[in-house]
Design a protein around this motif. Structure first.
Motif, PDB file in Angstrom:
ATOM      1  N   THR A  97     -34.184 -31.402  -0.019  1.00  0.00           N
ATOM      2  CA  THR A  97     -33.854 -31.751   1.720  1.00  0.00           C
ATOM      3  C   THR A  97     -34.634 -30.583   2.377  1.00  0.00           C
ATOM      4  O   THR A  97     -35.668 -29.506   1.625  1.00  0.00           O
ATOM      5  CB  THR A  97     -32.516 -30.549   2.319  1.00  0.00           C
ATOM      6  N   ASN A  98     -35.503 -32.013   3.543  1.00  0.00           N
ATOM      7  CA  ASN A  98     -36.201 -29.948   4.396  1.00  0.00           C
ATOM      8  C   ASN A  98     -37.760 -29.960   3.634  1.00  0.00           C
ATOM      9  O   ASN A  98     -37.881 -29.450   4.267  1.00  0.00           O
ATOM     10  CB  ASN A  98     -35.427 -29.588   5.539  1.00  0.00           C
ATOM     11  N   LEU A  99     -37.658 -30.900   2.765  1.00  0.00           N
ATOM     12  CA  LEU A  99     -39.416 -30.876   2.251  1.00  0.00           C
ATOM     13  C   LEU A  99     -40.208 -31.317   3.273  1.00  0.00           C
ATOM     14  O   LEU A  99     -39.597 -32.219   4.409  1.00  0.00           O
ATOM     15  CB  LEU A  99     -39.378 -31.772   1.427  1.00  0.00           C
ATOM     16  N   THR A 100     -41.385 -30.159   3.979  1.00  0.00           N
ATOM     17  CA  THR A 100     -42.051 -30.550   5.246  1.00  0.00           C
ATOM     18  C   THR A 100     -43.463 -30.770   4.347  1.00  0.00           C
ATOM     19  O   THR A 100     -44.049 -30.401   3.153  1.00  0.00           O
ATOM     20  CB  THR A 100     -42.493 -29.920   6.036  1.00  0.00           C
ATOM     21  N   LEU A 101     -43.962 -31.774   5.160  1.00  0.00           N
ATOM     22  CA  LEU A 101     -46.031 -32.231   4.564  1.00  0.00           C
ATOM     23  C   LEU A 101     -47.033 -30.842   4.468  1.00  0.00           C
ATOM     24  O   LEU A 101     -47.354 -30.234   3.515  1.00  0.00           O
ATOM     25  CB  LEU A 101     -46.355 -33.382   5.670  1.00  0.00           C
ATOM     26  N   ASP A 102     -46.400 -29.727   5.388  1.00  0.00           N
ATOM     27  CA  ASP A 102     -47.053 -28.060   4.975  1.00  0.00           C
ATOM     28  C   ASP A 102     -46.561 -27.354   4.280  1.00  0.00           C
ATOM     29  O   ASP A 102     -47.163 -27.452   3.176  1.00  0.00           O
ATOM     30  CB  ASP A 102     -46.384 -27.410   6.663  1.00  0.00           C
ATOM     31  N   ASP A 103     -45.688 -27.524   3.193  1.00  0.00           N
ATOM     32  CA  ASP A 103     -44.625 -27.392   1.552  1.00  0.00           C
ATOM     33  C   ASP A 103     -45.627 -28.084   0.616  1.00  0.00           C
ATOM     34  O   ASP A 103     -46.307 -27.156  -0.269  1.00  0.00           O
ATOM     35  CB  ASP A 103     -43.553 -27.534   1.996  1.00  0.00           C
ATOM     36  N   LEU A 118     -49.116 -34.643  -4.139  1.00  0.00           N
ATOM     37  CA  LEU A 118     -47.444 -34.035  -4.614  1.00  0.00           C
ATOM     38  C   LEU A 118     -46.947 -35.581  -5.717  1.00  0.00           C
ATOM     39  O   LEU A 118     -46.683 -36.353  -5.035  1.00  0.00           O
ATOM     40  CB  LEU A 118     -46.815 -33.675  -4.529  1.00  0.00           C
ATOM     41  N   LEU A 119     -46.484 -35.619  -6.671  1.00  0.00           N
ATOM     42  CA  LEU A 119     -45.360 -36.664  -7.361  1.00  0.00           C
ATOM     43  C   LEU A 119     -44.642 -35.952  -7.586  1.00  0.00           C
ATOM     44  O   LEU A 119     -43.801 -35.405  -8.554  1.00  0.00           O
ATOM     45  CB  LEU A 119     -46.381 -37.139  -8.581  1.00  0.00           C
ATOM     46  N   ILE A 120     -43.003 -36.577  -6.985  1.00  0.00           N
ATOM     47  CA  ILE A 120     -41.797 -36.538  -7.130  1.00  0.00           C
ATOM     48  C   ILE A 120     -40.981 -37.530  -7.797  1.00  0.00           C
ATOM     49  O   ILE A 120     -41.311 -38.940  -7.831  1.00  0.00           O
ATOM     50  CB  ILE A 120     -40.996 -36.383  -6.139  1.00  0.00           C
ATOM     51  N   THR A 121     -40.949 -37.410  -9.215  1.00  0.00           N
ATOM     52  CA  THR A 121     -40.564 -38.642  -9.767  1.00  0.00           C
ATOM     53  C   THR A 121     -38.335 -37.938  -9.901  1.00  0.00           C
ATOM     54  O   THR A 121     -37.928 -36.985 -10.131  1.00  0.00           O
ATOM     55  CB  THR A 121     -40.438 -38.290 -11.642  1.00  0.00           C
ATOM     56  N   GLY A 122     -37.617 -39.317 -10.023  1.00  0.00           N
ATOM     57  CA  GLY A 122     -36.338 -39.136 -10.397  1.00  0.00           C
ATOM     58  C   GLY A 122     -36.061 -40.559 -10.965  1.00  0.00           C
ATOM     59  O   GLY A 122     -36.700 -41.678 -11.031  1.00  0.00           O
ATOM     60  N   ASP A 123     -34.512 -40.187 -10.632  1.00  0.00           N
ATOM     61  CA  ASP A 123     -33.513 -41.615 -10.248  1.00  0.00           C
ATOM     62  C   ASP A 123     -32.865 -41.813  -9.003  1.00  0.00           C
ATOM     63  O   ASP A 123     -33.032 -41.192  -8.704  1.00  0.00           O
ATOM     64  CB  ASP A 123     -33.223 -41.674 -11.903  1.00  0.00           C
ATOM     65  N   THR A 124     -31.802 -42.820  -9.292  1.00  0.00           N
ATOM     66  CA  THR A 124     -30.805 -43.323  -8.005  1.00  0.00           C
ATOM     67  C   THR A 124     -29.965 -42.125  -7.893  1.00  0.00           C
ATOM     68  O   THR A 124     -29.390 -42.405  -7.068  1.00  0.00           O
ATOM     69  CB  THR A 124     -30.851 -45.085  -8.617  1.00  0.00           C
ATOM     70  N   GLN A 125     -29.818 -41.488  -8.632  1.00  0.00           N
ATOM     71  CA  GLN A 125     -28.745 -40.389  -7.978  1.00  0.00           C
ATOM     72  C   GLN A 125     -29.961 -39.254  -7.767  1.00  0.00           C
ATOM     73  O   GLN A 125     -28.852 -39.029  -7.006  1.00  0.00           O
ATOM     74  CB  GLN A 125     -28.266 -39.459 -10.059  1.00  0.00           C
ATOM     75  N   ASP A 126     -30.638 -39.171  -7.329  1.00  0.00           N
ATOM     76  CA  ASP A 126     -31.877 -38.460  -7.265  1.00  0.00           C
ATOM     77  C   ASP A 126     -31.714 -38.599  -5.099  1.00  0.00           C
ATOM     78  O   ASP A 126     -32.126 -39.542  -5.247  1.00  0.00           O
ATOM     79  CB  ASP A 126     -32.586 -38.506  -7.675  1.00  0.00           C
ATOM     80  N   THR A 127     -32.149 -37.750  -4.758  1.00  0.00           N
ATOM     81  CA  THR A 127     -32.344 -37.797  -3.219  1.00  0.00           C
ATOM     82  C   THR A 127     -33.536 -37.035  -2.351  1.00  0.00           C
ATOM     83  O   THR A 127     -33.832 -35.810  -3.541  1.00  0.00           O
ATOM     84  CB  THR A 127     -31.058 -37.418  -2.062  1.00  0.00           C
ATOM     85  N   LEU A 128     -34.176 -37.723  -1.443  1.00  0.00           N
ATOM     86  CA  LEU A 128     -35.404 -36.510  -0.990  1.00  0.00           C
ATOM     87  C   LEU A 128     -35.316 -36.642   0.165  1.00  0.00           C
ATOM     88  O   LEU A 128     -34.829 -37.515   0.905  1.00  0.00           O
ATOM     89  CB  LEU A 128     -36.557 -37.297  -1.489  1.00  0.00           C
ATOM     90  N   GLY A 129     -35.202 -35.621   0.972  1.00  0.00           N
ATOM     91  CA  GLY A 129     -35.905 -35.508   2.389  1.00  0.00           C
ATOM     92  C   GLY A 129     -36.469 -35.233   2.850  1.00  0.00           C
ATOM     93  O   GLY A 129     -37.241 -34.120   2.252  1.00  0.00           O
ATOM     94  N   VAL A 130     -37.819 -35.482   3.784  1.00  0.00           N
ATOM     95  CA  VAL A 130     -38.864 -34.773   4.255  1.00  0.00           C
ATOM     96  C   VAL A 130     -39.221 -35.312   5.377  1.00  0.00           C
ATOM     97  O   VAL A 130     -38.484 -36.590   6.502  1.00  0.00           O
ATOM     98  CB  VAL A 130     -39.689 -36.049   3.723  1.00  0.00           C
ATOM     99  N   ASP A 131     -39.137 -34.076   5.984  1.00  0.00           N
ATOM    100  CA  ASP A 131     -39.690 -34.306   7.542  1.00  0.00           C
ATOM    101  C   ASP A 131     -41.267 -33.840   8.147  1.00  0.00           C
ATOM    102  O   ASP A 131     -41.616 -33.318   7.386  1.00  0.00           O
ATOM    103  CB  ASP A 131     -39.732 -31.949   8.002  1.00  0.00           C
ATOM    104  N   THR A 132     -41.327 -35.394   8.776  1.00  0.00           N
ATOM    105  CA  THR A 132     -42.763 -35.858   8.821  1.00  0.00           C
ATOM    106  C   THR A 132     -43.264 -35.272  10.224  1.00  0.00           C
ATOM    107  O   THR A 132     -44.051 -35.995  10.194  1.00  0.00           O
ATOM    108  CB  THR A 132     -43.420 -37.221   8.660  1.00  0.00           C
TER     109      THR A 132
END
Length: 75
Positions: free
Chosen positions: A5-11, A22-36
């Motif tokens: 959660t709250n991954l920023t592009l500055d991160d 950055l490559l983020i892999t996962g499946d349907t159970q995973d969630t990603l929140g990005v602050d752009t």
């Protein structure tokens, strides 16, 4: 299930090498929140189950590659 959660592009800039990819892999159970905030998407492509978004902030460029199965929210 994993959640980022709250991954920023500055991160992303801070944790990647000079390619700023950055490559983020996962499946349907995973969630990603990005602050752009402060960034503009310049291109989006899908290739082999991975969506690639390229962002710029005028000076820097970041490529965020996310597995299509991940529930992702770009805030």
């Amino acid at each position: 299930a994993n959640a980022i959660t709250n991954l920023t592009l500055d991160d992303v800039l801070n944790i990647t090498d000079d390619n700023n990819t950055l490559l983020i892999t996962g499946d349907t159970q995973d969630t990603l929140g990005v602050d752009t905030s402060g960034w503009s998407v310049t291109s989006t492509t899908s290739n082999g189950g991975v969506t690639e978004n390229v962002y710029t902030n005028g000076v820097d460029s970041v490529t965020l590659r996310v597995d299509d199965q991940i529930d992702s929210t770009f805030l």
